[in-house]
Motif scaffolding. Sequence first.
Motif, PDB file in Angstrom:
ATOM      1  N   GLY A  49       0.834  -1.205   0.000  1.00  0.00           N
ATOM      2  CA  GLY A  49       0.000   0.000   0.000  1.00  0.00           C
ATOM      3  C   GLY A  49       0.866   1.251   0.000  1.00  0.00           C
ATOM      4  O   GLY A  49       0.635   2.189  -0.769  1.00  0.00           O
ATOM      5  N   GLY A  52       2.539   1.793  -3.349  1.00  0.00           N
ATOM      6  CA  GLY A  52       1.544   2.245  -4.329  1.00  0.00           C
ATOM      7  C   GLY A  52       1.266   3.737  -4.166  1.00  0.00           C
ATOM      8  O   GLY A  52       1.190   4.479  -5.151  1.00  0.00           O
ATOM      9  N   GLY A  53       1.144   4.180  -2.924  1.00  0.00           N
ATOM     10  CA  GLY A  53       0.891   5.598  -2.653  1.00  0.00           C
ATOM     11  C   GLY A  53       2.052   6.469  -3.110  1.00  0.00           C
ATOM     12  O   GLY A  53       1.862   7.550  -3.680  1.00  0.00           O
ATOM     13  N   GLY A 129       0.673   2.925  -9.617  1.00  0.00           N
ATOM     14  CA  GLY A 129       0.617   2.760  -8.161  1.00  0.00           C
ATOM     15  C   GLY A 129      -0.792   2.652  -7.625  1.00  0.00           C
ATOM     16  O   GLY A 129      -1.045   1.999  -6.603  1.00  0.00           O
ATOM     17  N   PHE A 130      -1.742   3.255  -8.345  1.00  0.00           N
ATOM     18  CA  PHE A 130      -3.114   3.260  -7.822  1.00  0.00           C
ATOM     19  C   PHE A 130      -3.831   1.915  -7.957  1.00  0.00           C
ATOM     20  O   PHE A 130      -4.982   1.792  -7.542  1.00  0.00           O
ATOM     21  CB  PHE A 130      -3.945   4.375  -8.477  1.00  0.00           C
ATOM     22  CG  PHE A 130      -4.032   4.310  -9.979  1.00  0.00           C
ATOM     23  CD1 PHE A 130      -4.692   3.286 -10.628  1.00  0.00           C
ATOM     24  CD2 PHE A 130      -3.460   5.308 -10.758  1.00  0.00           C
ATOM     25  CE1 PHE A 130      -4.778   3.225 -12.001  1.00  0.00           C
ATOM     26  CE2 PHE A 130      -3.539   5.281 -12.144  1.00  0.00           C
ATOM     27  CZ  PHE A 130      -4.209   4.227 -12.766  1.00  0.00           C
ATOM     28  N   VAL A 132      -3.418  -0.489  -6.255  1.00  0.00           N
ATOM     29  CA  VAL A 132      -3.728  -0.884  -4.872  1.00  0.00           C
ATOM     30  C   VAL A 132      -5.160  -0.471  -4.516  1.00  0.00           C
ATOM     31  O   VAL A 132      -5.921  -1.230  -3.909  1.00  0.00           O
ATOM     32  CB  VAL A 132      -2.725  -0.211  -3.911  1.00  0.00           C
ATOM     33  CG1 VAL A 132      -3.159  -0.373  -2.477  1.00  0.00           C
ATOM     34  CG2 VAL A 132      -1.340  -0.781  -4.109  1.00  0.00           C
ATOM     35  N   ALA A 133      -5.533   0.755  -4.915  1.00  0.00           N
ATOM     36  CA  ALA A 133      -6.894   1.242  -4.638  1.00  0.00           C
ATOM     37  C   ALA A 133      -7.919   0.439  -5.428  1.00  0.00           C
ATOM     38  O   ALA A 133      -9.026   0.169  -4.934  1.00  0.00           O
ATOM     39  CB  ALA A 133      -6.991   2.725  -4.975  1.00  0.00           C
ATOM     40  N   PHE A 180      -1.565   3.227   1.692  1.00  0.00           N
ATOM     41  CA  PHE A 180      -1.575   3.917   0.393  1.00  0.00           C
ATOM     42  C   PHE A 180      -1.619   5.433   0.622  1.00  0.00           C
ATOM     43  O   PHE A 180      -0.863   6.200   0.016  1.00  0.00           O
ATOM     44  CB  PHE A 180      -2.790   3.436  -0.400  1.00  0.00           C
ATOM     45  CG  PHE A 180      -2.965   4.096  -1.742  1.00  0.00           C
ATOM     46  CD1 PHE A 180      -2.179   3.727  -2.826  1.00  0.00           C
ATOM     47  CD2 PHE A 180      -3.926   5.075  -1.922  1.00  0.00           C
ATOM     48  CE1 PHE A 180      -2.352   4.327  -4.067  1.00  0.00           C
ATOM     49  CE2 PHE A 180      -4.108   5.679  -3.153  1.00  0.00           C
ATOM     50  CZ  PHE A 180      -3.317   5.311  -4.225  1.00  0.00           C
ATOM     51  N   TRP A 184       1.163   8.192  -0.295  1.00  0.00           N
ATOM     52  CA  TRP A 184       0.796   9.301  -1.185  1.00  0.00           C
ATOM     53  C   TRP A 184       1.169  10.639  -0.536  1.00  0.00           C
ATOM     54  O   TRP A 184       1.730  11.538  -1.159  1.00  0.00           O
ATOM     55  CB  TRP A 184      -0.710   9.220  -1.483  1.00  0.00           C
ATOM     56  CG  TRP A 184      -1.172  10.090  -2.626  1.00  0.00           C
ATOM     57  CD1 TRP A 184      -0.445  11.050  -3.288  1.00  0.00           C
ATOM     58  CD2 TRP A 184      -2.455  10.066  -3.250  1.00  0.00           C
ATOM     59  NE1 TRP A 184      -1.206  11.621  -4.265  1.00  0.00           N
ATOM     60  CE2 TRP A 184      -2.445  11.039  -4.275  1.00  0.00           C
ATOM     61  CE3 TRP A 184      -3.624   9.331  -3.038  1.00  0.00           C
ATOM     62  CZ2 TRP A 184      -3.555  11.283  -5.083  1.00  0.00           C
ATOM     63  CZ3 TRP A 184      -4.724   9.574  -3.851  1.00  0.00           C
ATOM     64  CH2 TRP A 184      -4.691  10.530  -4.856  1.00  0.00           C
TER      65      TRP A 184
END
Lengths: 322, 103
Positions: A49, A52-53, A129-130, A132-133, A180, A184
């Motif tokens: 996470g 990814g962020g 990276g997103f 993960v979301a 994440f 970010w």
Amino acid sequence: MLDLAAANLLSPIVLSFALGLIAALARSDLSVPEAVAKGLSIYLLFAIGFKGGVAVAEHGVGLSLGLAIGAGVAMSFVLPFIAFGLLRGMSRMGPLDAAAVAAHYGSISIVTFVAGTSVVEAAGFKPEGFMVAVAAAMEAPAILSALWLAARTGKAGGVEPGLWREIMLNGSIVLLIGAFAIGWITGPKGLSEVAPLLVAPFKGVLCLFLLDMGLVAGRGLRGGGKVLDRGAIVFALVMPLIGGAAGAILGAGIGLSTGGIALLAILGASGSYIAVPAAMRVAMPEANPSIYLTLSLGVTFPFNLTIGLPIYLWMAQTVSGG
Amino acid sequence: MLTHKAKRVEITIEAVMEGRLTAALTKAGVTGWTVLPVLGGSGRSGAWSREGQVSRAGGMVQVVCLIRPERLDGLLTAAFAVVERHIGVVSVTDCDVLRAERF
């Protein structure tokens, strides 16, 4: 693709999984303590996470994030209907069990996603990276589809508000999205501060975790194998390919990179064995847990980890031309 | 030592149902219980072990209540509404307790 498959089969993570699987099937007393397994999964979810962020902080997000989440949610809604139709046609499974199994194949396996990310990156691709979301967003919609399917049998339980809270706020989703967000917010600088913990040991920890997953899958196969007919087993090998193809086509359609397409394919192909079984036990207690857990954890998960991941990466390369 | 008659209710149930069961018990006026982890067992659905369960969905717990005999029916009615459709066992035994005012 054969090179990819061979490299994957001989990677430390797959061999660790194989070790666990063989040990369990051979009835070895090898086991990973429950608290250690839980700690390893917390580490992996936090690391994936966070990274990814950080990737989103570096490259930003645009329309593609919304499109990817929309595609993932749509897949999660639709795949259970395909799974249900296949199960009713291919196996002797009753409608309630088929609906419960279908929910698992619309939802996702976060462990397959973590292992898939590792394989995709090792092949030289840099997924968005997103993703993960997207993984987090795909956990729940399949449960709604399955409840609708089960409602037609008249045996589904009511959907109580507490159940939705448990699904949406289950520990995996909270940790994944929370990490994440931290990644970010703090960006590459934040990652550099925690890299010795979150980057360097990642693959080693993944090996230990997959050793445990191999043990769990092997024990599940040993105990639950007898409740499955041949049609159900074939389903558990065919359905991931259908979900993977759907993910690859959708990913290419919305303009994801090759790595992102591969991850969407992996998400489409994977079957849940954490969030959905818990929801099914509450909402459909009459459905047989041995059937859906053995299929998703004992058959589809090993298939995806060993043979599936290279296939989904190959699908992504094929549809993206990359 | 002075002892008092009481009922011991043991409810073995899936871990995902624990919160729902204890909420129902609270609503029925039951003020105390103990939750114990279950390591494994065997029943109508076959043998089961906590080892190798990947999530709470596969686990089981045991909720133990000690109550005064006159409160048994209320507890069982509340518990049954939760456990009726689920895997599990409910048993009631007679027991003696010290300090009756605590039950």
